[in-house]
Design a protein around this motif. Structure first.
Motif, mmCIF file in Angstrom:
data_model
loop_
_atom_site.group_PDB
_atom_site.id
_atom_site.type_symbol
_atom_site.label_atom_id
_atom_site.label_comp_id
_atom_site.label_asym_id
_atom_site.label_seq_id
_atom_site.Cartn_x
_atom_site.Cartn_y
_atom_site.Cartn_z
ATOM 1 N N ARG A 65 23.192 35.521 36.124
ATOM 2 C CA ARG A 65 24.646 35.595 35.946
ATOM 3 C C ARG A 65 24.956 36.800 35.060
ATOM 4 N NH1 ARG A 65 27.208 31.840 38.408
ATOM 5 N NH2 ARG A 65 29.150 32.147 37.265
ATOM 6 N N PRO A 67 28.194 39.490 33.624
ATOM 7 C CA PRO A 67 29.639 39.732 33.528
ATOM 8 C C PRO A 67 30.077 40.780 34.557
ATOM 9 C CG PRO A 67 28.634 39.781 31.363
ATOM 10 C CD PRO A 67 27.512 39.755 32.365
ATOM 11 N N GLY A 70 35.292 40.916 34.183
ATOM 12 C CA GLY A 70 35.833 39.979 33.216
ATOM 13 C C GLY A 70 35.311 38.561 33.280
ATOM 14 N N ARG A 71 34.513 38.216 34.291
ATOM 15 C CA ARG A 71 33.949 36.870 34.391
ATOM 16 C C ARG A 71 32.495 36.953 34.826
ATOM 17 N NH1 ARG A 71 37.268 33.332 38.392
ATOM 18 N NH2 ARG A 71 35.614 31.865 37.893
ATOM 19 N N GLU A 72 31.693 35.988 34.378
ATOM 20 C CA GLU A 72 30.305 35.953 34.833
ATOM 21 C C GLU A 72 30.250 35.583 36.308
ATOM 22 O OE1 GLU A 72 27.581 33.583 32.615
ATOM 23 O OE2 GLU A 72 27.302 35.170 31.152
ATOM 24 N N ALA A 73 29.355 36.250 37.025
ATOM 25 C CA ALA A 73 29.176 35.988 38.446
ATOM 26 C C ALA A 73 27.682 36.023 38.773
ATOM 27 C CB ALA A 73 29.915 37.039 39.266
ATOM 28 N N TRP A 147 33.055 34.334 42.443
ATOM 29 C CA TRP A 147 32.579 33.891 41.132
ATOM 30 C C TRP A 147 31.958 32.506 41.179
ATOM 31 C CZ3 TRP A 147 36.073 37.673 41.749
ATOM 32 C CH2 TRP A 147 35.899 38.804 40.957
ATOM 33 N N GLU A 148 31.902 31.871 42.333
ATOM 34 C CA GLU A 148 31.205 30.590 42.468
ATOM 35 C C GLU A 148 29.707 30.860 42.557
ATOM 36 O OE1 GLU A 148 32.824 27.783 42.085
ATOM 37 O OE2 GLU A 148 34.643 28.961 41.883
#
Length: 163
Positions: A65, A67, A70-73, A147-148
């Motif tokens: 995972r 960043p 702006g979000r972890e993916a 992002w899932e």
């Protein structure tokens, strides 16, 4: 040249490639058709062939995972594992549409696979991806919730426009 993809994406690519002219068409390797598909990939690399692998499709358990925007993916580490085993390099490559049937191909220096852990080259790739997506936001396509944790694409029939 070999194109690596999941089985559900193969028919659309095969249909497109059948329209191309010339004998030098890429071979498609569907990684989810067999538990031994990784041996096909390794064999291709050992024959000094090119593998084209999407770096933003984390399918299966071998992921990290990172960043991203702006979000972890989830991002795959399999390409880096494979390259290490084969003694191959990973060259991040992006294509940008610049006109009708015109593309600019950008190749970056090889990723450092000797860095500590496989997450390091994944992080380096994600920084390049993020930069390219920010420069060309309308040219990054996904048919799933990115992002899932599951990046398995939707069935091609489900996204085909109605006749």
């Amino acid at each position: 040249v070999n194109v690596v993809m999941v089985d559900s994406e193969v028919p659309a690519l095969s249909a497109y490639m059948s329209q191309l002219r010339g004998a030098d068409q890429p071979r498609v390797i569907a990684i989810n058709r067999s538990k031994l598909a990784s041996l096909d990939l390794l064999s291709a690399l050992r024959r000094k062939e090119i593998l084209c692998v999407q770096g933003d499709r984390a399918v299966g358990a071998a992921l990290t995972r990172v960043p991203f925007l702006g979000r972890e993916a989830p991002f795959p580490v399999g390409p880096y594992q494979l390259a290490q085993v084969a003694g191959a390099v990973v060259i991040p490559t992006f294509s940008t549409r610049v006109g009708a049937f015109r593309y600019r191909i950008t190749l970056y220096p090889p990723l450092d696979l000797r860095a500590t852990g496989l997450a390091s080259p994944a992080h380096a790739y994600v920084r390049l991806l993020e930069r390219n997506v920010l420069l060309h936001p309308l040219q990054w396509f996904n048919l799933f919730s990115f992002w899932e944790t599951d990046h398995t694409p939707l069935d091609a029939a489900a996204v085909r426009p109605a006749a």
